[in-house]
Design a protein around this motif. Structure first.
Motif, short mmCIF file in Angstrom:
data_model
loop_
_atom_site.label_atom_id
_atom_site.label_comp_id
_atom_site.label_asym_id
_atom_site.label_seq_id
_atom_site.Cartn_x
_atom_site.Cartn_y
_atom_site.Cartn_z
N LEU A 40 5.41 5.98 -0.87
CA LEU A 40 5.75 6.39 0.51
C LEU A 40 7.19 6.90 0.62
N ASN A 41 7.77 7.19 -0.52
CA ASN A 41 9.20 7.59 -0.58
C ASN A 41 10.08 6.57 0.15
N ASN A 42 9.77 5.27 -0.04
CA ASN A 42 10.52 4.25 0.71
C ASN A 42 11.88 3.91 0.09
N GLN A 43 12.12 4.36 -1.14
CA GLN A 43 13.45 4.24 -1.77
C GLN A 43 14.03 2.83 -1.62
N GLU A 83 13.33 -6.02 2.45
CA GLU A 83 13.01 -5.53 3.80
C GLU A 83 12.47 -4.10 3.79
N ALA A 84 12.72 -3.39 2.68
CA ALA A 84 12.24 -2.00 2.58
C ALA A 84 10.91 -1.92 1.84
N MET A 85 10.45 -3.06 1.32
CA MET A 85 9.25 -3.04 0.47
C MET A 85 7.95 -2.96 1.29
N LYS A 90 3.82 -1.85 -6.38
CA LYS A 90 4.31 -0.47 -6.32
C LYS A 90 5.82 -0.40 -6.18
N ASP A 91 6.39 -1.32 -5.40
CA ASP A 91 7.85 -1.29 -5.24
C ASP A 91 8.57 -1.68 -6.54
N HIS A 92 7.98 -2.60 -7.29
CA HIS A 92 8.59 -2.95 -8.56
C HIS A 92 8.44 -1.81 -9.58
N GLN A 93 7.33 -1.10 -9.48
CA GLN A 93 7.17 0.08 -10.35
C GLN A 93 8.24 1.12 -10.01
N SER A 94 8.48 1.31 -8.73
CA SER A 94 9.53 2.27 -8.31
C SER A 94 10.89 1.87 -8.89
#
Ligand SMILES: Cc1cc2nc3c(=O)[nH]c(=O)nc-3n(C[C@H](O)[C@H](O)[C@H](O)COP(=O)(O)O)c2cc1C
Length: 167
Positions: A40-43, A83-85, A90-94
Motif C-alpha cells: 500500500l506504499n505505507n513506507q 502505528e504505520a503497519m 508484509k510490513d516486515h517484508q517491506s
C-alpha cells in the motif's frame, strides 16, 4: 555501477578505516532505503543515525558485534513504525527490502556495510538508548564505513538446491 554487478559484488563488511562517512552519503543510503517497495506504499520505515562517540559506544555495548559498531564511523538503526503497519508479514517484508536497498546503496557509494541482526536481542534497550517511543520496533542496525579490506569471500548454495520446480 550496474545494478546486477552491485548485487553480486556486495559483501558484508565488518572492518572499516577511520575515514568519516559524509552526511550526504548517509542521506543517500537512507533515501535508497525509503525507495524500497512497501505494501500500500505505507513506507513503515524509520531511521536513527548513530554517529557520536558516546552513542556508538552505548550501541556497541548492546551486541556481541560491538567491535563492528565501534569500528564504524556511523551506524543507522532501522525501525518499523508499528502505528504505520497494516499487515505483520508484509510490513516486515517491506523492511527487509528497505535494509537491502541500504546495503546496496552503501556498496554503490564505495562504502562497506553490514546488517546487524543479533542486536535485536536488546531491541528495547537500543530504542531506549536512542530515546524513541515504544511504537518503534528495531529491525536491524547497519554499520557503515569505508572498507578496510575488499577481499571478503561469500558463497551461495547451488541453484539446484533452491530452485524447486519449473512447471
Ligand atoms: C537478518 C540478518 C541478520 C544478520 N545479522 C548479522 C549479525 O548480527 N552480525 C553480523 O556480523 N552479520 C550479520 N548478518 C550478515 C550475514 O552474516 C551475511 O549477510 C551472510 O553471512 C552472507 O554474507 P554476505 O552478506 O557477505 O554475502 C545478518 C544478515 C541478515 C540478513
Amino acid at each position: 555501477m550496474k545494478l546486477l554487478d552491485g548485487i553480486y559484488t556486495r559483501r558484508s563488511v565488518r572492518q572499516f578505516t577511520e575515514e568519516p562517512v559524509s552526511d550526504e552519503q548517509v542521506k543517500e543510503i537512507i533515501k535508497a532505503g525509503m525507495w524500497a517497495p512497501s505494501g500500500l506504499n505505507n513506507q513503515p520505515w524509520r531511521f536513527a543515525v548513530v554517529k557520536s562517540d558516546e552513542a556508538r559506544e552505548g550501541l556497541a555495548g548492546l551486541t556481541k558485534y560491538g567491535k563492528v559498531i565501534k569500528g564504524a564511523p556511523v551506524s543507522i538503526a532501522v525501525f518499523v513504525d508499528r502505528e504505520a503497519m497494516y499487515n505483520d508479514v508484509k510490513d516486515h517484508q517491506s523492511m527487509g527490502a528497505c535494509l537491502q536497498n541500504m546495503l546496496l546503496a552503501a556498496h554503490a557509494l564505495g562504502l562497506g556495510a553490514v546488517w546487524l541482526g543479533e542486536i535485536l536481542n536488546n531491541a528495547e534497550k537500543v530504542r531506549e538508548l536512542i530515546g524513541l517511543p515504544e511504537t518503534l520496533e528495531l529491525m536491524a542496525v547497519i554499520a557503515i564505513g569505508h572498507p578496510a579490506r575488499s577481499d571478503q569471500k561469500s558463497s551461495r548454495k547451488d541453484m539446484s538446491e533452491v530452485l524447486l520446480k519449473e512447471i
